[in-house]
Structure formats: C-alpha cells, structure tokens
Design a protein around this motif. Structure first.
Motif, PDB file in Angstrom:
ATOM      1  N   PRO A 199     -14.046  -1.315 -12.444  1.00 37.97           N
ATOM      2  CA  PRO A 199     -13.399  -1.630 -11.166  1.00 37.97           C
ATOM      3  C   PRO A 199     -12.137  -2.470 -11.325  1.00 37.97           C
ATOM      4  O   PRO A 199     -11.146  -2.255 -10.615  1.00 37.97           O
ATOM      5  N   LEU A 200     -12.144  -3.434 -12.259  1.00 30.74           N
ATOM      6  CA  LEU A 200     -10.947  -4.257 -12.462  1.00 30.74           C
ATOM      7  C   LEU A 200      -9.803  -3.415 -13.022  1.00 30.74           C
ATOM      8  O   LEU A 200      -8.634  -3.623 -12.658  1.00 30.74           O
ATOM      9  N   CYS A 201     -10.121  -2.468 -13.900  1.00 27.44           N
ATOM     10  CA  CYS A 201      -9.079  -1.565 -14.405  1.00 27.44           C
ATOM     11  C   CYS A 201      -8.530  -0.699 -13.267  1.00 27.44           C
ATOM     12  O   CYS A 201      -7.326  -0.417 -13.217  1.00 27.44           O
ATOM     13  N   THR A 202      -9.399  -0.295 -12.351  1.00 22.82           N
ATOM     14  CA  THR A 202      -8.950   0.506 -11.213  1.00 22.82           C
ATOM     15  C   THR A 202      -8.061  -0.315 -10.285  1.00 22.82           C
ATOM     16  O   THR A 202      -7.115   0.209  -9.688  1.00 22.82           O
ATOM     17  N   VAL A 203      -8.353  -1.615 -10.154  1.00 23.59           N
ATOM     18  CA  VAL A 203      -7.463  -2.496  -9.390  1.00 23.59           C
ATOM     19  C   VAL A 203      -6.069  -2.493 -10.015  1.00 23.59           C
ATOM     20  O   VAL A 203      -5.052  -2.365  -9.321  1.00 23.59           O
ATOM     21  N   GLY A 204      -6.022  -2.629 -11.346  1.00 23.38           N
ATOM     22  CA  GLY A 204      -4.740  -2.596 -12.046  1.00 23.38           C
ATOM     23  C   GLY A 204      -4.029  -1.266 -11.848  1.00 23.38           C
ATOM     24  O   GLY A 204      -2.797  -1.229 -11.671  1.00 23.38           O
ATOM     25  N   PHE A 205      -4.773  -0.157 -11.849  1.00 25.96           N
ATOM     26  CA  PHE A 205      -4.179   1.156 -11.626  1.00 25.96           C
ATOM     27  C   PHE A 205      -3.598   1.252 -10.217  1.00 25.96           C
ATOM     28  O   PHE A 205      -2.481   1.750 -10.020  1.00 25.96           O
ATOM     29  N   GLY A 206      -4.366   0.774  -9.220  1.00 25.81           N
ATOM     30  CA  GLY A 206      -3.876   0.808  -7.844  1.00 25.81           C
ATOM     31  C   GLY A 206      -2.596   0.018  -7.672  1.00 25.81           C
ATOM     32  O   GLY A 206      -1.669   0.437  -6.979  1.00 25.81           O
ATOM     33  N   LEU A 207      -2.520  -1.150  -8.315  1.00 23.00           N
ATOM     34  CA  LEU A 207      -1.301  -1.962  -8.238  1.00 23.00           C
ATOM     35  C   LEU A 207      -0.141  -1.275  -8.960  1.00 23.00           C
ATOM     36  O   LEU A 207       1.013  -1.347  -8.518  1.00 23.00           O
ATOM     37  N   ALA A 208      -0.436  -0.598 -10.077  1.00 22.66           N
ATOM     38  CA  ALA A 208       0.621   0.059 -10.858  1.00 22.66           C
ATOM     39  C   ALA A 208       1.273   1.198 -10.093  1.00 22.66           C
ATOM     40  O   ALA A 208       2.478   1.430 -10.214  1.00 22.66           O
ATOM     41  N   ILE A 209       0.500   1.921  -9.279  1.00 24.50           N
ATOM     42  CA  ILE A 209       1.058   3.054  -8.532  1.00 24.50           C
ATOM     43  C   ILE A 209       1.353   2.688  -7.079  1.00 24.50           C
ATOM     44  O   ILE A 209       1.808   3.542  -6.307  1.00 24.50           O
ATOM     45  N   GLY A 210       1.094   1.431  -6.701  1.00 25.08           N
ATOM     46  CA  GLY A 210       1.371   1.002  -5.342  1.00 25.08           C
ATOM     47  C   GLY A 210       0.384   1.492  -4.312  1.00 25.08           C
ATOM     48  O   GLY A 210       0.702   1.550  -3.117  1.00 25.08           O
ATOM     49  N   ASN A 211      -0.825   1.836  -4.732  1.00 28.38           N
ATOM     50  CA  ASN A 211      -1.853   2.305  -3.806  1.00 28.38           C
ATOM     51  C   ASN A 211      -2.801   1.146  -3.512  1.00 28.38           C
ATOM     52  O   ASN A 211      -3.732   0.869  -4.266  1.00 28.38           O
ATOM     53  N   TRP A 212      -2.585   0.481  -2.382  1.00 22.47           N
ATOM     54  CA  TRP A 212      -3.389  -0.702  -2.049  1.00 22.47           C
ATOM     55  C   TRP A 212      -4.810  -0.318  -1.655  1.00 22.47           C
ATOM     56  O   TRP A 212      -5.726  -1.132  -1.756  1.00 22.47           O
ATOM     57  N   GLY A 213      -5.003   0.915  -1.185  1.00 21.25           N
ATOM     58  CA  GLY A 213      -6.358   1.359  -0.852  1.00 21.25           C
ATOM     59  C   GLY A 213      -7.239   1.429  -2.083  1.00 21.25           C
ATOM     60  O   GLY A 213      -8.395   0.978  -2.062  1.00 21.25           O
ATOM     61  N   TYR A 214      -6.712   1.985  -3.186  1.00 21.66           N
ATOM     62  CA  TYR A 214      -7.465   2.025  -4.440  1.00 21.66           C
ATOM     63  C   TYR A 214      -7.770   0.613  -4.931  1.00 21.66           C
ATOM     64  O   TYR A 214      -8.894   0.301  -5.335  1.00 21.66           O
ATOM     65  N   ALA A 215      -6.730  -0.241  -4.930  1.00 23.37           N
ATOM     66  CA  ALA A 215      -6.901  -1.601  -5.443  1.00 23.37           C
ATOM     67  C   ALA A 215      -7.923  -2.378  -4.614  1.00 23.37           C
ATOM     68  O   ALA A 215      -8.796  -3.064  -5.164  1.00 23.37           O
ATOM     69  N   GLY A 216      -7.833  -2.254  -3.282  1.00 22.61           N
ATOM     70  CA  GLY A 216      -8.763  -2.980  -2.413  1.00 22.61           C
ATOM     71  C   GLY A 216     -10.192  -2.493  -2.561  1.00 22.61           C
ATOM     72  O   GLY A 216     -11.131  -3.290  -2.619  1.00 22.61           O
ATOM     73  N   GLY A 217     -10.384  -1.167  -2.630  1.00 21.81           N
ATOM     74  CA  GLY A 217     -11.734  -0.618  -2.780  1.00 21.81           C
ATOM     75  C   GLY A 217     -12.374  -1.012  -4.095  1.00 21.81           C
ATOM     76  O   GLY A 217     -13.558  -1.367  -4.142  1.00 21.81           O
ATOM     77  N   ALA A 218     -11.593  -0.977  -5.182  1.00 23.58           N
ATOM     78  CA  ALA A 218     -12.128  -1.351  -6.493  1.00 23.58           C
ATOM     79  C   ALA A 218     -12.432  -2.843  -6.554  1.00 23.58           C
ATOM     80  O   ALA A 218     -13.442  -3.261  -7.152  1.00 23.58           O
ATOM     81  N   LEU A 219     -11.570  -3.663  -5.928  1.00 23.80           N
ATOM     82  CA  LEU A 219     -11.823  -5.107  -5.917  1.00 23.80           C
ATOM     83  C   LEU A 219     -13.077  -5.428  -5.109  1.00 23.80           C
ATOM     84  O   LEU A 219     -13.849  -6.335  -5.470  1.00 23.80           O
ATOM     85  N   LEU A 220     -13.301  -4.689  -4.031  1.00 28.81           N
ATOM     86  CA  LEU A 220     -14.528  -4.877  -3.246  1.00 28.81           C
ATOM     87  C   LEU A 220     -15.753  -4.526  -4.087  1.00 28.81           C
ATOM     88  O   LEU A 220     -16.768  -5.229  -4.040  1.00 28.81           O
ATOM     89  N   LEU A 221     -15.670  -3.450  -4.871  1.00 25.89           N
ATOM     90  CA  LEU A 221     -16.793  -3.069  -5.733  1.00 25.89           C
ATOM     91  C   LEU A 221     -17.078  -4.160  -6.752  1.00 25.89           C
ATOM     92  O   LEU A 221     -18.252  -4.505  -6.996  1.00 25.89           O
ATOM     93  N   PHE A 222     -16.029  -4.728  -7.359  1.00 25.49           N
ATOM     94  CA  PHE A 222     -16.246  -5.815  -8.308  1.00 25.49           C
ATOM     95  C   PHE A 222     -16.862  -7.031  -7.608  1.00 25.49           C
ATOM     96  O   PHE A 222     -17.754  -7.695  -8.158  1.00 25.49           O
ATOM     97  N   GLY A 223     -16.393  -7.319  -6.394  1.00 28.73           N
ATOM     98  CA  GLY A 223     -16.960  -8.431  -5.642  1.00 28.73           C
ATOM     99  C   GLY A 223     -18.432  -8.221  -5.327  1.00 28.73           C
ATOM    100  O   GLY A 223     -19.237  -9.155  -5.409  1.00 28.73           O
ATOM    101  N   ILE A 224     -18.797  -6.985  -4.964  1.00 26.62           N
ATOM    102  CA  ILE A 224     -20.206  -6.667  -4.696  1.00 26.62           C
ATOM    103  C   ILE A 224     -21.050  -6.904  -5.944  1.00 26.62           C
ATOM    104  O   ILE A 224     -22.111  -7.536  -5.888  1.00 26.62           O
TER     105      ILE A 224
END
Length: 489
Positions: A199-224
């Motif tokens: 999930p943290l790698c997916t957050v980095g991917f979302g930030l790299a491509i500017g997709n905040w939906g991917y970054a937010g969803g992956a960060l929520l999964l890590f938080g869970i």
C-alpha cells in the motif's frame, strides 16, 4: 407383613431420587470435563513468556542501521513487483519489510502504559512511512508504469475483508510472539496476509502520476492495517495480563495512565468508524449484486440486446445517493415499464432504498459514451486475450463497429423537419438500417421511405424523390443512402 410392605414401598420411592442425583452428578462431571478440555485447548496464558515477548517487540522497534537498509530494499522490491505485476516479488517484499515492529510496539505500549515506548514507536513508524512513500515515488517517477497492474489496483480500494485480515492477522501475530518459542511461520504468514509494504508503494505511485484517488485509497488501506494490528496487540496483551509499567511518581503514573487510555480510545474510535463504513459498503454491494442477479440478469431480450455485467458499475457514496449503473448494448431498448419494475424491486432491499438506478443503452449513447464503454469492454476482456496480435484485432474490430455505428446515427428529428420545409407534398418520412450483401461482403445501409400526397402528379413525385435523395446524401455525408417511395395500396 404390612410392615415389610411399607418398607418395600419406601425403598421403591427412594430409587428414582437416587437416580436423579446420580444423573445430576454425571452431568456436572461432563460439564466440568468439557470446561477443562476447552480451557486446556484455548488457554494461552500458561504457555506465555511475557518477558521474552516484551523484549522481542522492543527489539523490533528501532529504525536505524541494518533496519533502514532492509526497509529501503523491501520498498524497491515491492515497487518492482507492482511495476511487473508479479505476485511472487510483492510477497518477497512483504516478508523482509520491518514495518511490523513499531506497530506492535504501539499496541504493547498502550496495553502496559509505557509512554516512552509509545513515543519511540510513533516516531519510528512515521519515519518509515515517509521514507517508504518517498522511495516509491522516486522509483515510479523514474520507471513509470505503462498501465495500472492488477497488483497495484488491488491496493487502492480497501473493503471489509482488509479490516478482518488486519485484525485476525494481528491476533495471530501477537499470539505467536507471546508463545514460548516463537512460531516463525506464523509471523511470515501474517506479514504476507496484512501486506503493509505494497500500500505504501501504491501511495508513492499515485503521487508520481498525480492520481490522488490511488494515493488516498492505498493510504487508507495502510491505516486500516496499522490500526487493527495495533488494536489486536492491545487486546491480546490485556487478556494475557502483561504487567503495567510502574512509575515512582504516583501523580505521573496517573497522568500517563489517563493519556494512554485516551490514546487507546482514539485508536478504537477510528477503528470502529472505519469498520462500520466498510461494512455498510459491503452490505450495499452485496444487496446490489443480489438485485442484479434476481431482476436484471433473468430479463430476456426479444431481439439483439444484451446486458454487459462487466461494464456495469456499483458505486457506494457515503452521505449521498449511491448509484447502480447498468449497461446494455444493441438496438433493443429496455421498456420504461421494466425499468419501473426494477426500481420498485430495489425498495425491497434495505440498503438500496435511496439508490439511483441508471440505465445506459448503447443505441442512445453519445459518441463519447460509446468510446468509454468500448474501451472498458476491451479492458475487461484483455486478460482473456492471448497476445498482442489478438488484442490488436479485438480492438480494431470494436473500433470499426463503433465507427459504423457513428456513421449510421441519423439526427432524424432535424432531418424530418428540414425535409417537410423543403417538400410541401411530403406526407411521411421513415428510416431504418438494412443489411445488404453482394455475396462477398455484408454491409449496413440507411434506407429512407417517403410517402407523397396522393394529389401530387407522378413526374413531380419522381423529381422530388430524386432531389430528396441527393439532398440526404449531401446532408448526411453518406453516399450509400437509399430512398424508396411508399406506394398506396
């Protein structure tokens, strides 16, 4: 004689009483044996090494030296696995990731009122998370994905299963840690199941491509994962009655106890909120799928219509009306009465009462919508295609079909109004698409049928029909258009 009979009757009356007492004793003995068996089967306190467990958890909290390099390596491995869509590589990154240490440290510190350990755990976890996201962002900025992989997309939309995996994974991990002679295989299994690193790698991917939906969803999964693993640790150590950390100053001890209690409450409140949210979404999607299975899928088309379940969307919105979007393709439309019946059926489901039902029908879509659904159809079926050539042929066929559909779209309302203005003798105008073949190729042509006023002279009818034919070909930019006259019976 009578005295002997009295004694026999008395003995006869006493026998059932003695039998009931024996049954009662046997039943109590059975309950005692069952309780003892279950106690020996499920009790983990007797085989718990509290001191060794505490030392093992404390040893995994620090983040420096070897641990920092292990984390960096695991981040790169997970990022490469997501980039290559390789499950095996992603699992390898999970196994070597040291992220679990500070999370267990937080849960233990809350359970035993250890404020210093809580502070260190929070600091180290924060540093680990920031470093992981930055490293993943750097990797995906240098090596961007051509398209989102299934391994990556799986980490962008957490659901109730992720909550349950995190909680029961945390329970298994802490119980394994507390056992005398730690079960290493359990620790490895929990590391794979809870998946903290991807999930943290997916957050980095979302930030790299500017997709905040991917970054937010992956960060929520890590938080869970973090919250429920910590919560499981807290509960198990409380059940095992780990000794509280004692402070010499009684005032400081009370202050720390209150702070830790508030911190534990602060963890439980979002945990409960997250669980309730994903549970509501789970129930909504379950009932939506049940509604589709019971009402939409059994619907029988009379012609060439079909329901595209893979393209239909079920969208849950918190605080707003959720939507069920059903996609149909073909020239046959769903009758309004059928749609009304479906909407009425939705009220029978508790979680679908305020849900909006959207019907998308292929023959009514605009060009942009058709392109969207053709693209989604390709995306949903591309995993079934075996190679680049097959994918290209499939996509070309779908695009060709779209172009033909687009070319045959007639703005009939505008055409009929213009035709009536230009030809006052025109009574009716009809059009339809017809199949034509020269026995080599089958093609679709547009056919207009016209009916003229019966008082119109024959040469005028022929002239107007020819002029109308030429005008339609120019107006619609289609040289294959045919015009036929409707003759009176």
């Amino acid at each position: 004689m009578s005295e002997d009979l009295g004694q026999d009757e008395q003995a006869h009356l006493e026998e059932p009483i003695q039998s009931k007492e024996e049954v009662k004793k046997d039943f109590q003995g059975l309950l005692g044996s069952t309780k003892k068996f279950l106690s020996e089967l499920l009790d983990i306190r007797n085989n718990t090494d509290q001191e060794a467990t505490k030392e093992a958890i404390l040893a995994d909290i620090p983040f420096k030296g070897h641990t920092s390099w292990i984390l960096i390596c695991s981040i790169f491995i997970a990022s490469i696995g997501l980039n290559a869509n390789s499950t095996a590589v992603v699992i390898g990154a999970m196994l070597i990731s040291p992220l679990m240490g500070p999370i267990l440290g937080m849960g233990m510190s809350l359970a035993i009122n250890d404020i210093d350990t809580l502070r260190r755990s929070l600091k180290n976890l924060t540093v680990m998370v920031v470093l992981s996201v930055l490293t993943a962002w750097l990797f995906f900025s240098l090596f961007p994905l051509q398209e989102e992989s299934s391994e990556l997309l799986a980490r962008t939309k957490p659901d109730i299963r992720d909550v349950l995996i995190a909680f029961f994974g945390g329970l298994a991990l802490v119980i394994a840690r507390a056992k005398k002679g730690t079960i290493a295989s359990v620790i490895f299994g929990v590391a794979i199941a809870t998946a903290l690193m991807p999930p943290l790698c997916t957050v980095g991917f979302g930030l790299a491509i500017g997709n905040w939906g991917y970054a937010g969803g992956a960060l929520l999964l890590f938080g869970i994962n973090t919250i429920f693993i910590g919560l499981a640790t807290f509960m198990v150590l409380k059940i095992l009655r780990f000794p509280m950390v004692r402070y010499a100053n009684s005032k400081r001890r009370r202050l720390i106890a209150r702070f830790v209690s508030l911190a534990a409450l602060a963890v439980m409140i979002p945990a409960g909120y997250i669980f309730w949210g994903v549970y509501k979404e789970f129930k909504f999607k379950s009932e939506a799928n049940q509604f589709i299975a019971e009402n939409v899928i059994p619907y029988k088309f009379t012609k060439d219509g079909r329901f595209l379940k893979d393209l239909s969307e079920i969208e849950f919105n918190k605080g707003e009306n959720s939507t069920i979007e059903l996609v149909f393709m073909g020239n046959e439309s769903i009758p309004p009465a059928v749609i009304a019946t479906w909407e009425a059926s939705m009220t029978q489901f508790k979680n679908l009462e305020s849900t909006e039902l959207k019907i998308i029908q292929g023959s009514r879509n605009e060009q942009a919508d058709q392109m969207k659904y053709i693209d989604e159809l390709y995306q949903s079926q591309k995993t079934e295609l075996m190679g680049k050539d097959e994918k290209i042929r499939f996509l070309e066929a779908e695009l060709s079909q779209l172009q033909r559909l687009k070319s045959k779209q007639i703005p009939f309302e505008d055409i009929s109004a213009e035709a009536k203005t230009n030809y006052e003798n025109l009574v009716t105008l009809e059009y339809a698409n017809a199949l034509r073949t020269d026995f080599n190729v089958i093609d679709t042509v547009t056919v207009f049928q016209v009916k003229w006023n019966v008082d119109t002279k024959r040469h005028q009818v022929l002239t107007d029909t020819e002029k109308l034919h030429k005008w339609l070909k120019i107006r619609l930019k289609d040289s294959t258009i045919r015009v036929k006259e409707i003759l009176e019976d």
